[in-house]
Scaffold this active site. Structure first.
Site, PDB file in Angstrom:
ATOM      1  N   PHE A  19       0.837  -1.197   0.000  1.00 60.82           N
ATOM      2  CA  PHE A  19       0.000   0.000   0.000  1.00 60.82           C
ATOM      3  C   PHE A  19       0.882   1.262   0.000  1.00 60.82           C
ATOM      4  CE2 PHE A  19      -2.514  -3.532   1.581  1.00 60.82           C
ATOM      5  CZ  PHE A  19      -3.573  -3.482   0.697  1.00 60.82           C
ATOM      6  N   SER A  20       0.635   2.222   0.896  1.00 60.81           N
ATOM      7  CA  SER A  20       1.349   3.501   0.784  1.00 60.81           C
ATOM      8  C   SER A  20       2.810   3.433   1.188  1.00 60.81           C
ATOM      9  CB  SER A  20       0.638   4.575   1.598  1.00 60.81           C
ATOM     10  OG  SER A  20      -0.523   5.018   0.937  1.00 60.81           O
ATOM     11  N   THR A  21       3.262   2.339   1.745  1.00 57.37           N
ATOM     12  CA  THR A  21       4.709   2.174   1.900  1.00 57.37           C
ATOM     13  C   THR A  21       5.374   2.244   0.531  1.00 57.37           C
ATOM     14  OG1 THR A  21       4.473   0.936   3.948  1.00 57.37           O
ATOM     15  CG2 THR A  21       6.497   0.584   2.741  1.00 57.37           C
TER      16      THR A  21
END
Length: 413
Positions: free
Chosen positions: A74-76
């Site tokens: 995801f936003s990692t």
């Protein structure tokens, strides 16, 4: 919430001498914190000192998480993709203080002519939500996406406020990179050739069809309505905004709507897309390896001192304060990354660290003060914007117990 008991024998990997507390915390995540499958890796001064994995890559079938299991983070992804932009800066293709329109003339329309690259990367451009309805098929056509981005009008005067560009940041970064790269490569292709390949790291921004799907961990996600059961951990303003389809919060995550549910990132047609802010998929040690290079001078990636100095420098906040219009809590962003602040303390006390957390609990960052590249990811989505108890336990074990640095727990004030 889906739960499964994980036998201790399914927790594997190794750590260097002195890093045992991190392994202990990793094992406790399975025994005490409901972990299904996960991995954690740490590089220090360029050497891998922690490499752990365990549990099930698919809790439904009890398929074990293997050493080479890939997982969507995801936003990692934002921070990993940000290294591609940093490489472009190091090569002199991008000036952070130049306007985006310098490189992408069509971007100037609808009040965006003065938006700088720095403002865009700091979520200050007012472009978190894209008004033109997009489909999965549209997202596979970078020219269609570029047209939608260029016609977007900012939701606030750029530089005055900030709001998490949850999905759109990656699209804007990708088109900017495509414009400045002499070869015109997409961010996914550029990342593969100029970041992943030199590092010998397996991580994809858009999973190619050549990758065996059985290697990819199944994300045990949740329905948006379940957020209402976790108002003690998720900010109330964020939850109610996420559930209101007209809010800037919901529109930042849900165009197209399929992207608003974590479980939908299991779909092959979503994995295949290049979503440089949201669907990066790879080995967790690849994230730690990439951040480890950035934390120790960036020699493999050729980042150069001026680029590294820019990444560690304190953020330039918007003039209107730190309240995030999308997440509805204070945040601090710089050059595509989150920087440490009282509610999210990571790295050593000098606050030179930079990284990004991801939905469900993943996190990766570089800390030049300690030479650390850290990464953790899992396949059971949790309900924290950051500081998921599983991830925080690992980071606290590393920094407080092993390194003797400051606590990683947030300032309660």
């Amino acid at each position: 919430m889906f739960k499964v008991d994980v036998p201790p024998g399914l927790v594997q990997g190794d750590v260097d001498e002195g890093y045992g507390p991190v392994a202990d915390a990793f094992r406790r995540n399975f025994a005490e914190r409901g972990e299904i499958g996960a991995a954690c890796a740490v590089y220090r001064d360029g050497r891998k000192v922690v490499d752990l994995w365990g549990g099930y890559r698919d809790g439904r079938t009890r398929a074990p998480w293997l050493r080479d299991t890939l997982v969507t983070v995801f936003s990692t992804t934002k921070g990993v993709s940000g290294l591609a932009v940093a490489v472009a800066h190091a090569r002199g293709w991008i000036d952070y203080d130049a306007t985006v329109a310098t490189y992408w003339p069509e971007f100037a329309g609808n009040g965006k002519a003065g938006v700088t690259v720095r403002q865009l990367l700091a979520h200050q451009a007012g472009l978190a939500a894209i008004d033109r309805p997009l489909t999965v098929a549209d997202l596979a056509d970078l020219d269609v996406v570029a047209d939608a981005l260029a016609e977007q009008r900012p939701a606030w005067r750029p530089g005055t406020r900030h709001g998490y560009h949850a999905i759109s940041l990656g699209w804007y970064e990708g088109e900017l990179l495509r414009r400045v790269d002499p070869a015109g490569r997409s961010l996914g292709r550029f990342f593969a050739e100029e970041v992943a390949a030199p590092l010998g790291a397996e991580f994809y921004v858009g999973v190619p069809d050549t990758v065996d799907p059985d290697r990819i961990a199944y994300v045990h996600g949740y329905r948006p309505a379940e957020l209402l059961l976790h108002l003690g951990t998720m900010p109330r303003g964020f939850v109610f905004g996420f559930l209101n389809p007209r809010s800037v919060t919901a529109r930042s995550f849900a165009n197209p709507k399929v992207l608003s549910q974590t479980g939908n990132y299991n779909l092959p047609e979503v994995r295949r897309l290049e979503l440089p802010a949201a669907n990066g998929t790879g080995e967790v040690r690849a994230i730690a390896r990439a951040y480890g290079d950035a934390a120790t001078g960036g020699a493999t990636l050729g980042l150069g001192q001026s680029t590294l100095d820019a990444l560690v420098r304190p953020a330039q906040p918007p003039t209107g304060g730190l309240l995030d219009v999308v997440l509805r809590v204070p945040t601090v962003f710089s050059l595509g990354y989150v920087k440490p602040f009282p509610r999210l303390r990571f790295g050593a006390a000098g606050d030179q660290a930079f990284g990004t957390p991801g939905a469900g609990g993943s996190f990766g960052f570089a800390d030049p003060e300690t030479g650390i590249g850290f990464a953790y990811a899992m396949n059971r989505a949790g309900f924290h914007l950051w500081d998921d108890p599983r991830e925080l336990a690992l980071r606290e074990a590393l920094y407080r117990t092993v390194l003797g640095e400051r606590t990683q727990r947030p300032d309660p004030r």
